[in-house]
Design a protein around this motif. Sequence first.
Motif, PDB file in Angstrom:
ATOM      1  N   ASN A   1      41.314  50.908  13.884  1.00  0.00           N
ATOM      2  CA  ASN A   1      41.548  52.610  13.718  1.00  0.00           C
ATOM      3  C   ASN A   1      41.993  53.367  15.185  1.00  0.00           C
TER       4      ASN A   1
ATOM      5  N   ALA B   1      40.459  62.098  15.663  1.00  0.00           N
ATOM      6  CA  ALA B   1      40.099  60.684  15.164  1.00  0.00           C
ATOM      7  C   ALA B   1      39.911  59.758  16.291  1.00  0.00           C
TER       8      ALA B   1
ATOM      9  N   THR C   1      36.322  57.548  16.766  1.00  0.00           N
ATOM     10  CA  THR C   1      36.556  56.204  16.630  1.00  0.00           C
ATOM     11  C   THR C   1      35.750  55.521  18.032  1.00  0.00           C
TER      12      THR C   1
ATOM     13  N   LYS D   1      32.366  46.710   5.086  1.00  0.00           N
ATOM     14  CA  LYS D   1      32.385  47.700   4.185  1.00  0.00           C
ATOM     15  C   LYS D   1      31.570  49.081   4.677  1.00  0.00           C
TER      16      LYS D   1
ATOM     17  N   ALA E   1      34.436  50.504   6.920  1.00  0.00           N
ATOM     18  CA  ALA E   1      35.410  50.913   5.855  1.00  0.00           C
ATOM     19  C   ALA E   1      35.004  52.445   5.312  1.00  0.00           C
ATOM     20  N   ILE E   2      33.886  52.444   5.140  1.00  0.00           N
ATOM     21  CA  ILE E   2      33.245  53.961   4.340  1.00  0.00           C
ATOM     22  C   ILE E   2      33.261  54.867   5.612  1.00  0.00           C
TER      23      ILE E   2
ATOM     24  N   PHE F   1      34.898  55.260   8.334  1.00  0.00           N
ATOM     25  CA  PHE F   1      36.131  55.742   8.969  1.00  0.00           C
ATOM     26  C   PHE F   1      36.687  56.526   7.968  1.00  0.00           C
ATOM     27  N   SER F   2      36.280  55.999   6.692  1.00  0.00           N
ATOM     28  CA  SER F   2      36.953  56.999   5.591  1.00  0.00           C
ATOM     29  C   SER F   2      36.472  58.457   5.544  1.00  0.00           C
ATOM     30  N   VAL F   3      35.190  58.704   5.753  1.00  0.00           N
ATOM     31  CA  VAL F   3      34.638  59.887   5.942  1.00  0.00           C
ATOM     32  C   VAL F   3      34.998  60.591   6.950  1.00  0.00           C
TER      33      VAL F   3
ATOM     34  N   TRP G   1      37.983  60.406   8.571  1.00  0.00           N
ATOM     35  CA  TRP G   1      39.300  60.753   8.476  1.00  0.00           C
ATOM     36  C   TRP G   1      39.242  62.092   7.403  1.00  0.00           C
ATOM     37  N   ILE G   2      38.447  61.884   6.413  1.00  0.00           N
ATOM     38  CA  ILE G   2      38.521  62.865   5.491  1.00  0.00           C
ATOM     39  C   ILE G   2      37.990  64.595   5.965  1.00  0.00           C
TER      40      ILE G   2
ATOM     41  N   THR H   1      40.227  65.691   8.562  1.00  0.00           N
ATOM     42  CA  THR H   1      41.316  66.472   7.942  1.00  0.00           C
ATOM     43  C   THR H   1      40.918  67.660   7.064  1.00  0.00           C
TER      44      THR H   1
END
Length: 317
Positions: free
Chosen positions: A67, A112, A116, A141, A144-145, A147-149, A151-152, A155
């Motif tokens: 990431n 980001a 990270t 898992k 992944a969750i 880093f998704s949070v 990025w969202i 943004t």
Amino acid sequence: MSFSQNISIVHPEYFFITGLTDAPYSTYFYIFIFITYFISVIGNLIVLLIIALHRSLHSPMYIGVFNLALADIGETNALIPNMIKLFLFDSRYISYNDCLANMFFVNVFIIAQTYTLVVLAFDRFIAICLPLRYNTIVNNKFMAILFSVIWIFNTFMNTISTSLITRLSFCKSNVIESWYCDYERLMNMPCNDSTIHKIMVFILEAFFLVAPPFIILLSYVGIFFALCKITTWEGRFKALKTCVSHLLVVGSFFLPIISNIVTGYYPNAKIIGGTLSLTLPPMLNPIIYVLTTAKIKDLIRKMLNNRSAPIRLNVSK
């Protein structure tokens, strides 16, 4: 200067990016930035490919490194090509919409990067302070969750801050004393009330400059106390060795930013300091992780040996 006007809001058709003004030997500086760009892109692409192609690196820590490399490539491509274009073609004008887009992507990738580093600090904290629960708490898992949070939310925050700029009126000047569309510089230019936007700048600075290093510091305070509980120096050194690459990356990221804040009162000095603080970390990060991470070094060594084996066989024949 050409303007598009909507009631009381005035938007310039173009912004003028000053870049380095009357700086001696500026050509060499631009050449250095181009070399930095080349190394950053190649280095981070290598890290991305190594992690993606080798299942042994599909672990929580390397998801974080992947990431970081992704954010490094994004930030590098959002920043440096514009500066090279400014130097090669003396193209200092950027359209209003392109300026907002440039600012949006730069801020997204920089934030980001910082978070990270926070996640990687958390990873090291759990690995050293709670080693028996590491696989339960930190898994693929979870990463992944998480880093998704990041990025969202990242943004979303930057979309709001960028959209708020469209409500500002730039009727005094269209000159940005920087080498890209700097959010902080733009906030000092409007001729209408920008209180809400300055509050947003404060929130972003707290989100970007204050919170991440503070969280990382707290993580390493916890790690320090955990190391003190280890009875042997060999055990302490072995645990601390797993943090070396992260500490070097954190230092390469935050120290140039801090030094740029403390020093550099002249416009060119601020621009050079700001440029280095944003372009050096993406170049250094892949080098640091390749040189200090045993798994990545071993994989690169095996790849090179496999490539060179047929050559040696042909030579021996």
